[in-house]
Design an enzyme around this catalytic site. Sequence first.
Site, PDB file in Angstrom:
ATOM      1  N   LYS A   1       0.864  -1.191   0.000  1.00 55.37           N
ATOM      2  CA  LYS A   1       0.000   0.000   0.000  1.00 55.37           C
ATOM      3  C   LYS A   1       0.907   1.250   0.000  1.00 55.37           C
ATOM      4  CE  LYS A   1      -4.267   1.677   2.070  1.00 55.37           C
ATOM      5  NZ  LYS A   1      -5.390   1.345   2.974  1.00 55.37           N
TER       6      LYS A   1
ATOM      7  N   GLU B   1     -19.873  -3.432  10.375  1.00 55.71           N
ATOM      8  CA  GLU B   1     -20.766  -2.582  11.167  1.00 55.71           C
ATOM      9  C   GLU B   1     -21.946  -3.367  11.737  1.00 55.71           C
ATOM     10  OE1 GLU B   1     -19.530  -1.798   8.199  1.00 55.71           O
ATOM     11  OE2 GLU B   1     -18.406   0.046   8.507  1.00 55.71           O
TER      12      GLU B   1
ATOM     13  N   ARG C   1     -25.428   0.383   7.435  1.00 58.03           N
ATOM     14  CA  ARG C   1     -25.279  -1.072   7.339  1.00 58.03           C
ATOM     15  C   ARG C   1     -25.933  -1.767   8.544  1.00 58.03           C
ATOM     16  NH1 ARG C   1     -20.778  -2.971   4.060  1.00 58.03           N
ATOM     17  NH2 ARG C   1     -21.361  -2.274   1.962  1.00 58.03           N
TER      18      ARG C   1
HETATM   19  C1  LIG Z   1     -19.017  -0.347   4.944  1.00 61.15           C
HETATM   20  C2  LIG Z   1     -17.751   0.465   4.981  1.00 61.15           C
HETATM   21  N1  LIG Z   1     -17.123   0.648   6.161  1.00 61.15           N
HETATM   22  C3  LIG Z   1     -15.991   1.371   6.226  1.00 61.15           C
HETATM   23  C4  LIG Z   1     -15.467   1.941   5.088  1.00 61.15           C
HETATM   24  C5  LIG Z   1     -14.227   2.808   5.183  1.00 61.15           C
HETATM   25  N2  LIG Z   1     -13.112   2.235   4.415  1.00 61.15           N
HETATM   26  C6  LIG Z   1     -12.791   2.652   3.207  1.00 61.15           C
HETATM   27  S1  LIG Z   1     -11.490   1.857   2.576  1.00 61.15           S
HETATM   28  C7  LIG Z   1     -11.332   0.937   3.993  1.00 61.15           C
HETATM   29  C8  LIG Z   1     -10.237  -0.066   4.121  1.00 61.15           C
HETATM   30  C9  LIG Z   1     -10.254  -0.972   2.953  1.00 61.15           C
HETATM   31  O1  LIG Z   1      -9.168  -1.856   3.076  1.00 61.15           O
HETATM   32  P1  LIG Z   1      -8.820  -2.759   1.815  1.00 61.15           P
HETATM   33  O2  LIG Z   1     -10.065  -3.336   1.274  1.00 61.15           O
HETATM   34  O3  LIG Z   1      -7.780  -3.700   2.265  1.00 61.15           O
HETATM   35  O4  LIG Z   1      -8.261  -1.747   0.721  1.00 61.15           O
HETATM   36  P2  LIG Z   1      -6.856  -0.978   0.720  1.00 61.15           P
HETATM   37  O5  LIG Z   1      -7.167   0.416   1.204  1.00 61.15           O
HETATM   38  O6  LIG Z   1      -5.921  -1.724   1.622  1.00 61.15           O
HETATM   39  O7  LIG Z   1      -6.424  -0.996  -0.712  1.00 61.15           O
HETATM   40  C10 LIG Z   1     -12.298   1.269   4.893  1.00 61.15           C
HETATM   41  C11 LIG Z   1     -12.443   0.668   6.253  1.00 61.15           C
HETATM   42  C12 LIG Z   1     -16.159   1.735   3.872  1.00 61.15           C
HETATM   43  N3  LIG Z   1     -15.711   2.288   2.710  1.00 61.15           N
HETATM   44  N4  LIG Z   1     -17.268   0.986   3.846  1.00 61.15           N
END
Ligand SMILES: Cc1ncc(C[n+]2csc(CCOP(=O)(O)OP(=O)(O)O)c2C)c(N)n1
Length: 629
Positions: free
Chosen positions: A282, A368, A396
């Site tokens: 990342k 959530e 959610r």
């Molecule tokens: C339902 C929901 N909860 C929280 C989020 C906030 N959020 C956005 S990206 C993320 C982390 C995603 O991690 P990953 O899928 O591993 O993607 P990366 O950023 O590592 O590429 C979160 C918690 C969201 N977008 N949707």
Amino acid sequence: MYPLLNRIENPEDVKKLTVRELEQLASELRHFIIDTVSQNGGHLAPNLGTVELTLALYSVFDFPADKLVWDVGHQAYSHKILTGRRDAFSTLRKKGGITGFPNRFESAYDAFGVGHASTSISAALGMALARDAKGEKNQVIAVIGDGALTGGESFEALNNAGDLGTKLIVILNDNEMSIDANVGAMSEYLSRIRIAPQYARAKRDMGSLLMSIPHIGDKVYKTASHLKDGVRSVLVPGSLFEEMGFHYIGPLDGHNIALMEEVFKSAKEMEGPVLIHIHTVKGKGYQPAEQAPEKFHGVGCFDPSTGKSAKKAGCAPSYTSVFSQALIELAKDRPDILAITAAMPSGTGLKAFGKAYPKRFFDVGIAEEHAMTLAAGMAAGGMHPVIALYSTFAQRAYDQLIHDVCLQNLPVTLCLDRAGLVGEDGPTHHGVFDLSYLRQMPNMCVMAPKDEEELRHMLATAIAIPGPAAVRYPRGAGLGVELTDSFEKLSVGKAEVLQEGGSIAFLAVGTMVEQVKEAAAILAEEGIESTVVNMRFIKPLDTALIDAMAKTKKLIITAEENVLAGGFGSAVAEYLADSGQQVPLVRFGIPDRFIEQGTRKELLSLCGLQPEQMAECVRERLSHLAPEA
Ligand SMILES: Cc1ncc(C[n+]2csc(CCOP(=O)(O)OP(=O)(O)O)c2C)c(N)n1
Ligand SMILES: CC(=O)[C@@H](O)[C@H](O)COP(=O)(O)O
Ligand SMILES: [Mg+2]
């Protein structure tokens, strides 16, 4: 500056490049993304990690005939740039510009709109089944991160896809990060797979050693291999996914374009669902982001040469930081307080609480629904959980709030950050529905502070309520009011009259209190005096206050940063109607449509929520009222 990128007018141009040229293009894409995000803000680290993945996808598959569904979609900038949006990319996240997430209304290459996590496999499976029903043969690919994989809907979809057996490709982009470090048993499992190569070597060595023993070797080897199966399921990559009906391939280097091209080509020929597990970094290729992927997950403007944020110094503390500090202070004398986040420790401010009280802090991952029922369970167990979610993500947990928390009247405090218009993240992230859905729930108490100082008192009030209570507050800085270190327990359902006078009354909640104060001041300059009330509670309403206003004012105005449908203004209108009080009413709030991206200022204007706009509307309405008898 971007010699190769400037030649890419559409995905067909990507297919013409050699691997070496693709590697050059990857470097140009990285610089282009860093350059744009440093000026516009946006999601940097996620996008730097998916550059090679995107190029390999576009060199092997045929989009948009093949369907590509991104999970969350915050990592799809390369995808957008390669699909005809390079020249418009400078408008990223600006009002009227390119959105920060895939958007069906923006491009045929954006197969599915995303922003909330863990939806990609469900959506991709749906498209695969539609394909089958139409007798078509295109490929459907979901790209999901290790964080999004912690979301329950991902497992529901894997379970269904593995059972149905239809052709589907899921690419797991594993960078060991959510926004913060990833959490949960699934994350642990994926980490174990990272060390699996040692196991594979050990297995090979053991096998050849056993087979070398004359006569008995192969029998012993067969016995040992049963043993190995036991070990296998722990260490051998992907056995969990294979047990769920997927062909598992990986883990492979998600920055090696040639390798991914080979794997994607063979995956195209395979039958049934395939899960390709790639390892990425990342923030890849930009040292500040590689070193601090959490900080560079979502950024404002920054200096690309140093990575330093360009944030204006001296702005007021954020509501988030005031909430976090207040909870830490309150928790000192309340050992029953536990705190829960759903993969947003930094975003909600609970990271600081977790440092102060590590045993009383729970990050459940992007879950959530689970978080809400976990809170209900904690409350049923005699604790007082405080669950902090972004308003939009709390959607959610709508059923869990009703079924598990409110129906049982359990003492859960729900802190909704990012309530209202959040700005550049746009319609998937505006937290504009919570007043409406919370107001419907029996036993629920709903508050919105007028400023960051009142947030402290509302939090203290909420944790003193022996039932469900919600406090909602906006993204970003407070008003810069003086912060005390005291906590005042507000009297539930009682409003605060800020100014008396005139023949009209403004009844406002949360951020709109400041807005209507300014609107009242504008009107006062032209001799139209008014009463201004900070209603504080959306539920229970201060009906005595409303009765008094209905008796003495010729116009009541409500204001909220929530959809008008079912919101605070609706509550006032319902009460007036139900109590048979006829008084003209003007309601300010979010109209019945999804609000686009833009600065908060632009979006407030778009919704008619700026002081001058409200004053003009009141002026207009007054002009149509019959002159007082
Ligand atoms: C339902 C929901 N909860 C929280 C989020 C906030 N959020 C956005 S990206 C993320 C982390 C995603 O991690 P990953 O899928 O591993 O993607 P990366 O950023 O590592 O590429 C979160 C918690 C969201 N977008 N949707
Ligand atoms: C993609 C996503 O859902 C999060 O990264 C979100 O954009 C964070 O929002 P804030 O910037 O308001 O914390
Ligand atoms: Mg990740």
